[in-house]
Design an enzyme around this catalytic site. Structure first.
Site, PDB file in Angstrom:
ATOM      1  N   SER A 309       0.318  -1.141   0.301  1.00 31.97           N
ATOM      2  CA  SER A 309       0.148   0.226  -0.160  1.00 31.97           C
ATOM      3  C   SER A 309       0.839   1.498  -0.380  1.00 31.97           C
ATOM      4  CB  SER A 309      -0.808   0.393   1.673  1.00 31.97           C
ATOM      5  OG  SER A 309      -1.730   1.157   1.185  1.00 31.97           O
ATOM      6  N   ASP A 320      11.029   4.114 -10.507  1.00 30.62           N
ATOM      7  CA  ASP A 320      10.023   5.254 -11.658  1.00 30.62           C
ATOM      8  C   ASP A 320      11.515   6.305 -11.695  1.00 30.62           C
ATOM      9  OD1 ASP A 320       8.866   3.030 -11.785  1.00 30.62           O
ATOM     10  OD2 ASP A 320       7.236   4.310 -12.291  1.00 30.62           O
ATOM     11  N   LYS A 334      -0.838  -4.307  -3.297  1.00 34.83           N
ATOM     12  CA  LYS A 334      -2.114  -3.511  -3.044  1.00 34.83           C
ATOM     13  C   LYS A 334      -1.149  -2.635  -3.154  1.00 34.83           C
ATOM     14  CE  LYS A 334      -4.544  -2.120   0.962  1.00 34.83           C
ATOM     15  NZ  LYS A 334      -4.840  -0.943   0.820  1.00 34.83           N
TER      16      LYS A 334
END
Length: 514
Positions: A309, A320, A334
């Site tokens: 999460s 990224d 999640k």
């Protein structure tokens, strides 16, 4: 996006917003069968509960539980592990632990010993407990005159004791304390606001800072403030690299996760959320230019299969944007967002409202994030794992450690703090387990015993390098100056696409103070 709206995004408690599950309007027909209205279904539910109350073969202690069960069933029909009903006490505890990151209480960590009695392991500094000179090893035998003992006979749980100790700041609570070698005594304490901590940090050798975040909590002075303070201390000490440990971090508030990621990323998108049904939940969270951890500080993030999460939001943003590298195991996966709605009965519901995406536009739901460096923790072999599971299913180690501490506690106020004094007794425990047909090596028995010993006597061990192969590898990569190598791999070294993995539900709010 307006920055102030962040506080109300998940996991967020929409306090004071009643949410009725059943629309009382008789005009609303159920989709697919226009002959059945919601009024009919409401009447059917009430009738079914009334029949059960009258005719069930055993007494029903609380008929309200039947209504709560119907709420649970309604939410379960969505077939979403993150949409569920929360009881009043659990809701209040979550508000304190997750959203407020503080509670009214005494400021003590407690545990139950091998006989079911409650002991203090560590008073928190500058709290009512510490100011009253409560000590590690003290037993709490009564709270406001109520006897405290955990057993099947009493039906009392540790949560029940926590409920007795916590309360509104400014209110009094009287506890009866049994300190070894002394007669029991009573002390009346005034509850105060006690902060809940989610960040631990230390400086490792070679100018490597280490910060562990156990959960993302606090609408105001929570994880974000703790993290900034720890980061400032490390920078002042000349930190050249940082290890951010998000292992076993099962999530928390999106707002807190955003601010942690924003400390490393100075431009572009950090995370976005999208809903197929409600545009108000479509948000983009952009980085701000006031970066707290400059790019010249090397960054390694530790993750594992229980990083979920909100921790995946931070890990995904760092990966990224190529700000740092991930070391460990693929994360849980999640990638959906929940919002909390308070219900009229004092409970609440957790409702999935959107999917979130990493800066590259990737949804990691049921997929997870693959680290650049895949490495397991050192694990026992298959047979020993079976034996360890047997050990964990009993109270053998807990009872042994707590009894040893009790026996070694020879002077008032002087709890044993040296685990090396317990180590010679471990072969005896090993033999006892063997007689119970549990064969386990001293290495793994020592690991479990030391962890419990530290907990029971109030030692806060931030890292344990002797057993942590993932942390060892992170340190090696930094010292070998290999971070840039993993950030700029050759085409042959790029990772294959991730594959979907099966998941089981995880709770976002896992922060416990005691």
């Amino acid at each position: 996006m307006k920055r102030y709206t962040l506080s109300f995004i998940v996991l967020v408690f929409a306090i004071g917003i009643p949410f009725l599950l059943i629309n009382p309007s008789g005009k609303d027909a159920i989709s697919g069968d226009e002959r059945v209205t919601r009024v009919m279904l409401t009447d059917a539910l009430t009738t079914a509960i009334r029949i059960a109350e009258k005719n069930y073969y055993k007494p029903i202690d609380d008929s309200n539980d039947l209504f709560r069960g119907s709420i649970k069933g309604a939410l379960a029909s969505l077939d979403d592990p993150y949409t569920y009903y929360i009881k009043r006490r659990d809701h209040q505890r979550a508000v304190e632990n997750l959203y407020n990151a503080e509670f009214g209480g005494l400021g003590i960590h407690i545990y139950n010993d091998h006989r079911g009695f409650i002991k203090i392991s560590k008073p928190i500094p500058n709290t009512p407990a510490a100011l009253a000179n409560l000590q590690a090893g003290d037993y709490i035998t009564k709270v406001n005159g109520k006897q405290i003992h955990l057993s099947e006979k009493t039906g009392m749980s540790r949560d029940d004791v926590i409920d007795l100790l916590r309360g509104k700041a400014g209110t009094d609570v009287t506890i009866t304390v049994q300190r070894k070698f002394l007669e029991p005594f009573e002390v009346t304490l005034t509850r105060a606001i006690v902060p809940i901590r989610s960040v631990k940090s230390t400086m490792l050798e070679g100018g490597i800072g280490y910060i562990q975040i156990s959960g993302f909590i606090g609408n105001k002075d929570g994880t974000e403030v703790e993290f900034k303070n720890a980061l400032a201390v490390h920078k002042a000490a000349g930190m050249r690299a940082l290890i951010l440990d998000l292992r076993n971090n099962q999530g928390g508030l999106l707002n807190a996760a955003y601010h942690i990621a924003d400390a490393f990323v100075d431009e572009g998108l950090i995370v976005s959320t999208r809903s197929e049904t409600n545009d108000q939940f479509n948000e983009e969270y952009q980085a701000t230019p006031n970066i707290l951890c400059p790019p010249e500080i090397l960054l390694v993030v530790l993750v594992n299969e229980y990083s979920a999460s909100a921790s995946e939001i931070v890990a995904g943003a760092i990966k990224d944007t190529r700000r740092g590298i991930l070391v460990g195991k693929k994360t849980y996966g999640k990638g959906v967002v929940q919002k909390r709605y308070e219900l009229p009965d004092g409970g609440s519901m957790s409702l999935t409202i959107s999917t979130y995406y990493t800066p590259n536009g990737t949804s990691i739901n049921e997929v997870g994030i693959t680290p650049q460096v895949d490495i397991d923790l050192e694990e026992p072999d298959e047979i020993e794992n079976i034996m360890l599971r047997k050990v964990d299913s009993t109270d053998s180690v807990e009872n042994f450690v707590s009894k040893w501490i009790d026996d070694a506690h020879q002077n008032p106020g002087e709890m044993p703090k040296d685990f090396s004094l317990l180590e010679p007794a471990l072969p005896k425990l090993q033999q006892t387990l063997k007689e119970e047909h549990i064969t386990i090596s001293l290495r793994w028995l020592k690991q479990r015993a030391e962890r419990l010993f530290n907990l029971y006597v109030g030692i806060d061990q931030v890292v344990n390098l002797g057993y942590d192969r993932q942390l060892q590898e992170a340190i090696r990569i930094i010292n070998a100056d290999e971070v840039g190598t993993y950030l700029n791999p050759t085409p042959e070294e790029t990772e294959p696409p991730s594959t979907t993995q099966a998941n089981v539900p995880l709770e976002d709010e896992v922060i416990t103070e005691e």
